[in-house]
Design a protein around this motif. Structure first.
Motif, PDB file in Angstrom:
ATOM      1  N   UNK A   1     -54.322  58.562 -44.656  1.00 48.11           N
ATOM      2  CA  UNK A   1     -55.159  59.731 -44.402  1.00 48.11           C
ATOM      3  C   UNK A   1     -56.624  59.335 -44.286  1.00 48.11           C
ATOM      4  N   UNK A   2     -57.268  59.871 -43.252  1.00 49.19           N
ATOM      5  CA  UNK A   2     -58.725  59.844 -43.134  1.00 49.19           C
ATOM      6  C   UNK A   2     -59.212  61.251 -43.456  1.00 49.19           C
ATOM      7  N   UNK A   3     -60.111  61.363 -44.427  1.00 47.65           N
ATOM      8  CA  UNK A   3     -60.600  62.663 -44.876  1.00 47.65           C
ATOM      9  C   UNK A   3     -62.117  62.679 -44.731  1.00 47.65           C
ATOM     10  N   UNK A   4     -62.642  63.707 -44.067  1.00 50.23           N
ATOM     11  CA  UNK A   4     -64.067  63.730 -43.799  1.00 50.23           C
ATOM     12  C   UNK A   4     -64.639  65.131 -43.947  1.00 50.23           C
ATOM     13  N   UNK A   5     -65.904  65.193 -44.320  1.00 45.59           N
ATOM     14  CA  UNK A   5     -66.637  66.459 -44.337  1.00 45.59           C
ATOM     15  C   UNK A   5     -67.523  66.599 -43.109  1.00 45.59           C
ATOM     16  N   UNK A   6     -67.338  65.712 -42.144  1.00 42.93           N
ATOM     17  CA  UNK A   6     -68.144  65.725 -40.923  1.00 42.93           C
ATOM     18  C   UNK A   6     -69.274  64.710 -40.940  1.00 42.93           C
ATOM     19  N   UNK A   7     -69.567  64.162 -42.114  1.00 35.87           N
ATOM     20  CA  UNK A   7     -70.630  63.157 -42.226  1.00 35.87           C
ATOM     21  C   UNK A   7     -70.100  61.858 -42.836  1.00 35.87           C
ATOM     22  N   UNK A   8     -69.441  61.990 -43.974  1.00 34.07           N
ATOM     23  CA  UNK A   8     -68.874  60.811 -44.624  1.00 34.07           C
ATOM     24  C   UNK A   8     -67.363  60.996 -44.710  1.00 34.07           C
TER      25      UNK A   8
ATOM     26  N   UNK B   1     -53.117  47.647 -39.789  1.00 34.87           N
ATOM     27  CA  UNK B   1     -53.848  47.672 -38.517  1.00 34.87           C
ATOM     28  C   UNK B   1     -54.935  48.748 -38.602  1.00 34.87           C
ATOM     29  N   UNK B   2     -56.067  48.339 -39.174  1.00 38.10           N
ATOM     30  CA  UNK B   2     -57.141  49.270 -39.507  1.00 38.10           C
ATOM     31  C   UNK B   2     -57.911  49.753 -38.294  1.00 38.10           C
ATOM     32  N   UNK B   3     -57.692  49.153 -37.128  1.00 35.99           N
ATOM     33  CA  UNK B   3     -58.431  49.590 -35.944  1.00 35.99           C
ATOM     34  C   UNK B   3     -58.149  51.044 -35.623  1.00 35.99           C
ATOM     35  N   UNK B   4     -56.965  51.532 -35.978  1.00 36.26           N
ATOM     36  CA  UNK B   4     -56.647  52.942 -35.747  1.00 36.26           C
ATOM     37  C   UNK B   4     -57.588  53.851 -36.543  1.00 36.26           C
ATOM     38  N   UNK B   5     -57.815  53.505 -37.798  1.00 33.63           N
ATOM     39  CA  UNK B   5     -58.685  54.305 -38.651  1.00 33.63           C
ATOM     40  C   UNK B   5     -60.141  54.187 -38.200  1.00 33.63           C
TER      41      UNK B   5
ATOM     42  N   UNK C   1     -60.724  56.432 -35.265  1.00 33.87           N
ATOM     43  CA  UNK C   1     -60.814  57.835 -35.661  1.00 33.87           C
ATOM     44  C   UNK C   1     -62.183  58.158 -36.242  1.00 33.87           C
ATOM     45  N   UNK C   2     -62.675  57.296 -37.125  1.00 33.97           N
ATOM     46  CA  UNK C   2     -63.984  57.525 -37.733  1.00 33.97           C
ATOM     47  C   UNK C   2     -65.094  57.466 -36.692  1.00 33.97           C
ATOM     48  N   UNK C   3     -64.984  56.529 -35.761  1.00 31.00           N
ATOM     49  CA  UNK C   3     -66.010  56.397 -34.728  1.00 31.00           C
ATOM     50  C   UNK C   3     -66.043  57.631 -33.827  1.00 31.00           C
ATOM     51  N   UNK C   4     -64.866  58.134 -33.455  1.00 31.89           N
ATOM     52  CA  UNK C   4     -64.825  59.315 -32.579  1.00 31.89           C
ATOM     53  C   UNK C   4     -65.440  60.536 -33.261  1.00 31.89           C
ATOM     54  N   UNK C   5     -65.328  60.610 -34.573  1.00 33.82           N
ATOM     55  CA  UNK C   5     -65.893  61.746 -35.298  1.00 33.82           C
ATOM     56  C   UNK C   5     -67.310  61.491 -35.784  1.00 33.82           C
ATOM     57  N   UNK C   6     -67.787  60.285 -35.589  1.00 32.55           N
ATOM     58  CA  UNK C   6     -69.150  59.963 -35.987  1.00 32.55           C
ATOM     59  C   UNK C   6     -69.374  59.994 -37.478  1.00 32.55           C
ATOM     60  N   UNK C   7     -68.366  59.551 -38.245  1.00 33.30           N
ATOM     61  CA  UNK C   7     -68.482  59.595 -39.700  1.00 33.30           C
ATOM     62  C   UNK C   7     -68.434  58.180 -40.279  1.00 33.30           C
TER      63      UNK C   7
END
Length: 446
Positions: free
Chosen positions: A17-24, A33-37, A40-46
């Motif tokens: 799971x990737x969990x975000x509040x929009x910033x962190x 294979x962490x490139x998937x995560x 995801x973080x890069x696309x959301x800018x977090x």
């Protein structure tokens, strides 16, 4: 607003799971294979600031150390786990502040392992969520027997107590987000449910609807075998695995493929069972990308044996390489793309007859054949064809000498394992037919 994004690994039946509040953001139980995560973080800018492990995994190689290294995140692992790397030790009751209004609280939930932790996400504008790893799953629990039979009984009772603790301490609307239970052999039973709450689990989950003794008895009676490669996962995870090298393997020509086969190495054909049956390099083994490649190859492969991959395209090779890296089979010895004509070189490609259960029924009435059922013991006990020989697929390489003489027809529940078994038998020189049919058609073969 909190967003919980599952990172699915269907081939192993797991979720991170990737969990975000929009910033962190934080991550729970990342695959290797962490490139998937990272994408995801890069696309959301977090920014990923924390990585949490619920337990030392037995079914895959974690991406936790590599993800923490790549992002500079704090890596939270139970203080009691004897890991060989630097981590942020965490234990029952500890609270990690994720953002200004969000925190994660650790809750000890032993049962799947002795040091298992769940993590409760708490923020004022939404119901809680609990990341339960291999503890409370959707409609079931994680299995308690992976640490050895001497611990199974104690862990089963701990699993019951842990589930009741979560149900007692968390409100009914709490979302339940497990890592296992979507096809993983770490789950005590399988479920088609993809989301749940504590309230739902209180109504339907045997660990919460049954008393301890009844739950433990039923749980232990229903446990099935699990893949042999599990024995290697915990040591790898305790050592702190690096990110996998997913660069393309070196190319092998036909001459090299023949050399590797003569040397007793595994040359694996990734194509579908129908394509394999139509034509293949003699001696190769069929573990198709259209099934649980990593599970069954990891289960049967003698650990450390060089593996060469054959696929129709470079993308097929890359996909298989990623699947295998998740269970610690890091670098294929070589690879080749194309088809059996290129792989066989001067030799003629081999072929393998395939059939349905109706075909099997007709042939059994006309001549003697060996019917080999390669399903697991628990499946065989449920029902089986009269007169069939039973050798579970994971035992077949060591028990080839027990397969009676004559023409062998292999079957399983769907055809995937039957094709693996048929390829193993064909490589050993046996005359074999693979039943590419669902076992629901068994009445035709009675």
């Amino acid at each position: 607003m909190i967003e919980i994004i599952p990172v699915e690994t269907p081939s192993l039946g797991d979720r991170g799971y990737l969990v975000t509040d929009g910033k962190v953001a934080f991550v729970v139980d990342p695959q290797r294979d962490i490139d998937r995560v990272l994408r995801l973080a890069e696309r959301r800018g977090v920014e990923i600031r924390h990585v949490f492990e619920t337990h030392v995994h037995n079914d895959y190689v974690t991406g936790g150390p590599a993800l923490a290294s790549a992002t500079g995140a704090d890596y939270h692992v139970n203080a009691a786990d004897p890991v060989e790397f630097d981590r942020c030790p965490i234990e029952d009751g500890d609270v990690v502040e994720i953002g200004p209004r969000t925190r994660l609280r650790a809750v000890a939930t032993p049962g799947h392992t002795f040091t298992h932790l769940s993590y409760v996400l708490e923020c004022p504008d939404r119901p809680p969520a609990v990341f339960t790893g291999g503890s409370l799953l959707h409609g079931t629990t994680g299995r308690p027997d992976l640490l050895g039979p001497e611990h199974t009984g104690a862990l089963a009772r701990a699993q019951h107590a842990s589930a009741h603790r979560l149900a007692r301490e968390l409100p009914a609307e709490t979302g339940v987000f497990p890592t296992h239970g979507f096809g993983s052999f770490c789950s005590a039973a399988q479920s088609d449910v993809t989301e749940s709450t504590i309230g739902r689990e209180l109504r339907v989950n045997p660990v919460l609807t049954r008393g301890e003794d009844e739950y433990v008895k039923a749980l232990l009676a229903g446990l099935d075998v699990y893949p042999a490669y599990y024995a290697h996962m915990a040591p790898l995870n305790l050592a702190g695995p690096d990110a996998p090298d997913l660069s393309p393997p070196r190319h092998a020509d036909a001459a090299e493929l023949h050399r590797r086969l003569r040397a007793g190495e595994w040359v694996v054909d990734l194509r579908s069972r129908t394509a394999f049956a139509s034509g293949h390099l003699a001696g190769t083994l069929n573990f198709g990308l259209d099934g649980n490649l990593a599970v069954y190859l990891g289960w049967l492969l003698p650990w450390g044996t060089p593996v060469t991959l054959l696929g129709e395209t470079p993308g097929d090779i890359a996909r298989a390489q990623r699947e295998l890296a998740r269970i610690g089979i890091d670098r294929p010895a070589a690879a080749a793309t194309g088809g059996p004509a290129e792989w066989a070189g001067d030799d003629k490609p081999a072929s393998m007859p395939s059939a349905t259960f109706a075909d099997l029924a007709a042939v059994r009435r006309s001549r003697p054949i060996v019917v080999l059922d390669v399903r697991r013991e628990i499946e065989w006990r449920g029902s089986h064809l009269p007169g069939a020989i039973h050798i579970p697929l994971h035992e077949l390489p060591a028990r080839l000498g027990e397969v009676p003489d004559g023409e062998v027809w292999t079957h399983c529940a769907s055809g995937y394992r039957a094709s693996i078994a048929a390829s193993i038998l064909a490589a050993a020189g046996r005359d074999v037919v693979a039943v590419h049919d669902a076992y629901d058609g068994r009445a035709a073969a009675a």
